[in-house]
Design a protein around this motif. Sequence first.
Motif, mmCIF file in Angstrom:
data_model
loop_
_atom_site.group_PDB
_atom_site.id
_atom_site.type_symbol
_atom_site.label_atom_id
_atom_site.label_comp_id
_atom_site.label_asym_id
_atom_site.label_seq_id
_atom_site.Cartn_x
_atom_site.Cartn_y
_atom_site.Cartn_z
ATOM 1 N N GLU A 83 44.996 27.242 39.531
ATOM 2 C CA GLU A 83 45.141 27.575 40.933
ATOM 3 C C GLU A 83 44.493 28.930 41.155
ATOM 4 N N LEU A 84 43.549 28.949 42.067
ATOM 5 C CA LEU A 84 42.844 30.200 42.340
ATOM 6 C C LEU A 84 43.733 31.116 43.164
ATOM 7 N N ALA A 85 43.748 32.356 42.795
ATOM 8 C CA ALA A 85 44.546 33.336 43.511
ATOM 9 C C ALA A 85 43.764 33.836 44.713
ATOM 10 N N ALA A 86 44.471 34.304 45.684
ATOM 11 C CA ALA A 86 43.820 34.876 46.862
ATOM 12 C C ALA A 86 43.152 36.185 46.466
ATOM 13 N N PRO A 87 42.059 36.548 47.137
ATOM 14 C CA PRO A 87 41.415 37.812 46.795
ATOM 15 C C PRO A 87 42.369 38.973 47.015
ATOM 16 N N PRO A 88 42.250 39.999 46.199
ATOM 17 C CA PRO A 88 43.172 41.128 46.351
ATOM 18 C C PRO A 88 42.941 41.846 47.678
ATOM 19 N N VAL A 89 44.028 42.332 48.229
ATOM 20 C CA VAL A 89 43.956 43.088 49.476
ATOM 21 C C VAL A 89 43.561 44.506 49.124
ATOM 22 N N PRO A 90 42.532 45.067 49.802
ATOM 23 C CA PRO A 90 42.141 46.430 49.474
ATOM 24 C C PRO A 90 43.290 47.399 49.724
ATOM 25 N N VAL A 91 43.467 48.306 48.775
ATOM 26 C CA VAL A 91 44.542 49.289 48.888
ATOM 27 C C VAL A 91 44.083 50.367 49.856
ATOM 28 N N SER A 92 44.896 50.596 50.878
ATOM 29 C CA SER A 92 44.528 51.636 51.849
ATOM 30 C C SER A 92 45.172 52.940 51.429
ATOM 31 N N ALA A 93 44.472 54.027 51.695
ATOM 32 C CA ALA A 93 44.973 55.353 51.344
ATOM 33 C C ALA A 93 46.098 55.729 52.306
ATOM 34 N N PRO A 94 46.969 56.676 51.920
ATOM 35 C CA PRO A 94 48.019 57.132 52.834
ATOM 36 C C PRO A 94 47.411 57.649 54.133
ATOM 37 N N VAL A 95 48.190 57.595 55.207
ATOM 38 C CA VAL A 95 47.690 57.939 56.543
ATOM 39 C C VAL A 95 47.194 59.374 56.591
ATOM 40 N N PRO A 116 35.299 39.577 45.667
ATOM 41 C CA PRO A 116 35.943 38.752 44.637
ATOM 42 C C PRO A 116 36.466 37.450 45.208
ATOM 43 N N ARG A 117 36.339 36.376 44.432
ATOM 44 C CA ARG A 117 36.814 35.073 44.868
ATOM 45 C C ARG A 117 38.177 34.734 44.270
ATOM 46 N N ASP A 118 38.565 35.412 43.158
ATOM 47 C CA ASP A 118 39.857 35.160 42.538
ATOM 48 C C ASP A 118 40.276 36.395 41.763
ATOM 49 N N GLU A 119 41.372 36.274 41.042
ATOM 50 C CA GLU A 119 41.924 37.403 40.302
ATOM 51 C C GLU A 119 40.974 37.889 39.206
ATOM 52 N N TYR A 120 40.306 36.953 38.561
ATOM 53 C CA TYR A 120 39.375 37.318 37.490
ATOM 54 C C TYR A 120 38.207 38.115 38.054
ATOM 55 N N MET A 121 37.671 37.658 39.172
ATOM 56 C CA MET A 121 36.505 38.320 39.751
ATOM 57 C C MET A 121 36.864 39.638 40.420
#
Length: 188
Positions: A83-95, A116-121
């Motif tokens: 099962e392919l994982a959803a692409p990671p959400v970019p981490v946003s810096a603190p406000v 990235p298309r999955d967790e590996y990528m």
Amino acid sequence: MARYEIAFSAQLVPGAQLELVKANLAKLFQADEQRLALLFSGRRIVIKGNLDAAGAEKYRSTLERAGALVEVACVEEEIEEIELAAPPVPVSAPVAAAASVAPTQAAPTGRLQVTPRDEYMAAFAEVDAPDFGMAPLGDDLQDDKPDVQAPPLDLSQFSLAPAGSDMGEIKKAPAGPPPDISHLKLQE
């Protein structure tokens, strides 16, 4: 259809002698000392795999007669669902930090932006890779060869001999006299 594998863990049939079992297995498998040492190392070694029930029973009985206890294991052919994982959400810096940081710029021209298309990528999301395009059909993709320069040679110590001079060659021996064939005759 169930498939089986035969595994050996250096266990002997009760009452069997180790040297006799080793000799029997050496004859059965045509094995040398190194392979026998590997078989009797105590680790579980798969001898044969992908057998049907009749073949597995034949192997088990033959090896049991030789004095070796083997394990017959059913190998289920499992098809692993990925099962392919959803692409990671970019981490946003603190406000507070985001206000002082300039907005993210797009990749420079000629550079490839990897999504990235999955967790590996996702491990390759921050890779700065050149964007290699496609050359038109028939283009030469190799670089031009550099001009070859002649090596610097000092030939001032050499000179040419005059035409027809002897250069130290070995003279041919004069040809010997022709053979005497006066005693030979032709028959008709």
